[in-house]
Design a protein around this motif. Structure first.
Motif, mmCIF file in Angstrom:
data_model
loop_
_atom_site.group_PDB
_atom_site.id
_atom_site.type_symbol
_atom_site.label_atom_id
_atom_site.label_comp_id
_atom_site.label_asym_id
_atom_site.label_seq_id
_atom_site.Cartn_x
_atom_site.Cartn_y
_atom_site.Cartn_z
ATOM 1 N N LYS A 45 3.804 27.818 27.319
ATOM 2 C CA LYS A 45 4.404 27.819 28.649
ATOM 3 C C LYS A 45 4.222 26.429 29.255
ATOM 4 O O LYS A 45 3.112 25.904 29.296
ATOM 5 C CB LYS A 45 3.743 28.871 29.542
ATOM 6 N N HIS A 46 5.330 25.841 29.708
ATOM 7 C CA HIS A 46 5.302 24.505 30.300
ATOM 8 C C HIS A 46 5.719 24.604 31.766
ATOM 9 O O HIS A 46 6.632 25.356 32.112
ATOM 10 C CB HIS A 46 6.268 23.550 29.574
ATOM 11 N N SER A 47 5.083 23.824 32.602
ATOM 12 C CA SER A 47 5.487 23.741 34.009
ATOM 13 C C SER A 47 5.302 22.315 34.495
ATOM 14 O O SER A 47 4.345 21.634 34.123
ATOM 15 C CB SER A 47 4.689 24.706 34.876
ATOM 16 N N LYS A 73 1.618 20.912 33.428
ATOM 17 C CA LYS A 73 0.706 21.873 32.802
ATOM 18 C C LYS A 73 1.360 22.445 31.550
ATOM 19 O O LYS A 73 2.558 22.729 31.533
ATOM 20 C CB LYS A 73 0.351 23.009 33.760
ATOM 21 N N ILE A 74 0.556 22.634 30.519
ATOM 22 C CA ILE A 74 1.004 23.235 29.268
ATOM 23 C C ILE A 74 -0.024 24.277 28.852
ATOM 24 O O ILE A 74 -1.227 23.996 28.826
ATOM 25 C CB ILE A 74 1.176 22.187 28.152
ATOM 26 N N SER A 121 10.016 22.723 37.461
ATOM 27 C CA SER A 121 10.624 23.467 36.362
ATOM 28 C C SER A 121 9.537 24.175 35.582
ATOM 29 O O SER A 121 8.362 23.785 35.611
ATOM 30 C CB SER A 121 11.411 22.534 35.432
ATOM 31 N N SER A 122 9.922 25.230 34.881
ATOM 32 C CA SER A 122 8.987 25.956 34.030
ATOM 33 C C SER A 122 9.745 26.566 32.861
ATOM 34 O O SER A 122 10.920 26.933 32.988
ATOM 35 C CB SER A 122 8.260 27.051 34.817
ATOM 36 N N TYR A 123 9.063 26.663 31.741
ATOM 37 C CA TYR A 123 9.650 27.254 30.539
ATOM 38 C C TYR A 123 8.606 28.139 29.879
ATOM 39 O O TYR A 123 7.457 27.719 29.677
ATOM 40 C CB TYR A 123 10.121 26.171 29.565
ATOM 41 N N ALA A 168 14.479 25.976 37.067
ATOM 42 C CA ALA A 168 14.438 24.605 37.579
ATOM 43 C C ALA A 168 14.887 24.631 39.033
ATOM 44 O O ALA A 168 15.818 25.363 39.393
ATOM 45 C CB ALA A 168 15.328 23.680 36.759
ATOM 46 N N GLN A 169 14.228 23.834 39.856
ATOM 47 C CA GLN A 169 14.513 23.847 41.293
ATOM 48 C C GLN A 169 14.409 22.438 41.864
ATOM 49 O O GLN A 169 13.538 21.656 41.467
ATOM 50 C CB GLN A 169 13.532 24.772 42.006
#
Length: 489
Positions: free
Chosen positions: A408-410, A436-437, A400-402, A368-369
């Motif tokens: 994968k989520h962003s 995006k997912i 953020s991204s996970y 996260a930024q």
């Protein structure tokens, strides 16, 4: 609008596993169907290519169809005329000789060049001023690259590179050079000496001859017009690397179409102590006082380098956490001051500043930024026209991204505020968001996203995207297929 995109990649054993590595072909197609409310027609674009990889050679060929209206394709008759629509053909071949003794590489085709060549073509540093900059690069030589599926059209050239990596010698020496079909030349000699396992010093000297022409009408209006011709360029580089101290110093001389030649220098430094890190940079063209005010320096790319002086500082604090996910927290601040000549009939030097700050948390799965930017702050100088006044703005952005086992989520979003200019009471605001997912399983990846931009409280752009990809790797065969859908609203 509907976009259809397909890419195939295959690899086969070929003649022999000893000499032949693989064959690869790629194909991409994009079909665009505009909304009924627009006046644009249906169009198509795409590219295709093939690559043959041998043990000591690499051959590539690519062709691109630029975005073309379907009506124009239907009107074009004859195979030769239809073939003319593919206006961007790139090809190249690389040969790698004496890899176990004195490695030599030869690359012929529409090659791209970077590293020292980029510094000669565009000496001025960028103005990004990333407050969370992580890398500090040492890059000398010509950086020759064979064309790829998406690379831009380049002149035909031949590049040669020689290394002494396999010879037991304390100094690593590299010799690079290229010659283009336009008779432009470049050569570079670099040497690297290791003082210890983690400390080394590197130096390079590059010489080139490039065709420089007058591409700016403002030069004629300032009585600085010139006739295109070949001009020499020279660049010296010195780098020092250690775990706590790093330095890059560049200095270049550019033969000028005017009375006196131009020269410039740039210094980049980084130091770190425990959790603290500091980046500094300074660039200047001392010879600008002897050049026309409208053209402080004309680089090897025929472009005017309008940045006369630039300085930046970037302190950061990095915290590393002792946990199983390798977590880290980075906090940074950057300030960049720039002195630049306006591209106006009456050139004026403006002094502006850009301030940025950011904080980032990341681990193996999540990041996260947050960033804040205040740009184009006018410190001194009077813009001669309204259009030449830097547009001051502030931007707040978050991303953020996970990455999970399956999905994968962003997400990224930003808000920009433009205060009213003198004599204009209008306030401009821009909101932007992107989500995006992507879900992966059984060689399939399905992704979807939405992108929205609001400008002055009205939707400026909006687009929904969805795609599905299939990829599979076998011993001698690799396949990738992707289909995408884009729906602007």
């Amino acid at each position: 609008m509907f976009i259809f995109y397909v890419m195939f990649t295959s690899v086969s054993p070929g003649f022999s596993e000893c000499l032949f590595n693989f064959a690869e072909y790629k194909f991409a197609l994009t079909a665009t169907i505009p909304d009924k409310n627009t006046k644009k027609e249906k169009a198509v674009s795409g590219n295709a290519g093939v690559r043959l990889s041998f043990r000591d050679a690499d051959a590539r060929a690519y062709v691109t169809l630029a975005k073309t209206e379907l009506g124009k394709i239907r009107e074009t008759k004859g195979l030769s005329q239809k073939a003319d629509l593919f206006n961007e053909i790139r090809y190249g071949a690389g040969f790698f000789l004496f890899q176990k003794t004195l490695p030599i590489s030869v690359k012929i085709g529409q090659n791209s060049y970077s590293k020292s060549v980029s510094k000669i073509r565009n000496p001025a540093p960028g103005t990004t001023a990333n407050p969370l900059a992580k890398t500090f690069a040492f890059s000398t030589g010509m950086g020759a690259s064979l064309p790829t599926l998406t690379s831009s059209q380049q002149p035909l050239s031949m590049a040669i590179s020689i290394r002494n990596e396999e010879i037991p010698f304390p100094v690593q020496i590299s010799l690079d050079g290229f010659l283009t079909e336009n008779k432009e030349k470049f050569s570079s000699l670099s040497a690297r000496y290791g003082l210890s396992r983690c400390v080394f010093i590197q130096a390079a000297l590059s010489l080139g001859e490039f065709f420089i022409e007058n591409n700016a009408t403002v030069l004629k209006k300032n009585y600085a017009d010139f006739k295109g011709d070949f001009f020499y360029s020279a660049l010296g580089e010195l780098s020092f690397f250690s775990p706590i101290f790093k330095i890059n110093f560049y200095s270049g001389i550019q033969q000028s179409p005017y009375k006196s030649d131009s020269w410039w220098f740039r210094f980049d430094g980084r130091t770190s102590f425990q959790a603290f890190l500091l980046n500094i940079s300074y660039f200047a063209i001392p010879s600008s006082k002897d050049s026309p005010k409208a053209a402080p320096l004309i680089s090897a790319s025929s472009s005017i380098c309008r940045t006369v002086e630039q300085a930046s500082v970037n302190p950061q604090v990095l915290f590393l956490f002792d946990d199983k996910n390798a977590s880290s927290l980075r906090i940074g601040f950057s300030a960049l001051e720039n002195w630049k000549v306006t591209a106006t009939n009456i050139p004026v030097q403006l002094n502006t500043m850009k301030i940025r700050s950011g904080i980032e948390y990341e681990n193996r799965f999540f990041s996260a930024q947050f960033n804040w930017t205040h740009a184009n702050i006018l410190l001194s100088g009077e813009p001669p026209t309204k259009s030449s006044r830097p547009e001051e703005f502030q931007t707040f952005s978050v991303s953020s991204s996970y990455v999970g086992k399956i999905a994968k989520h962003s997400f990224s979003g930003s808000y920009s505020y433009y205060p009213p200019l003198p004599g204009n009471g209008m306030i401009k605001e821009i909101y932007s968001a992107n989500l995006k997912i992507a879900v992966t399983g059984l060689n399939l990846t399905a992704s979807t996203g939405i992108d929205l931009t609001y400008k002055e409280h009205e939707r400026n752009t909006g687009e929904f995207t969805a795609s599905i990809s299939y990829s599979r790797k076998q011993k001698y065969l690799r396949t990738a297929i992707k289909v995408s859908l884009a729906m602007p609203f």
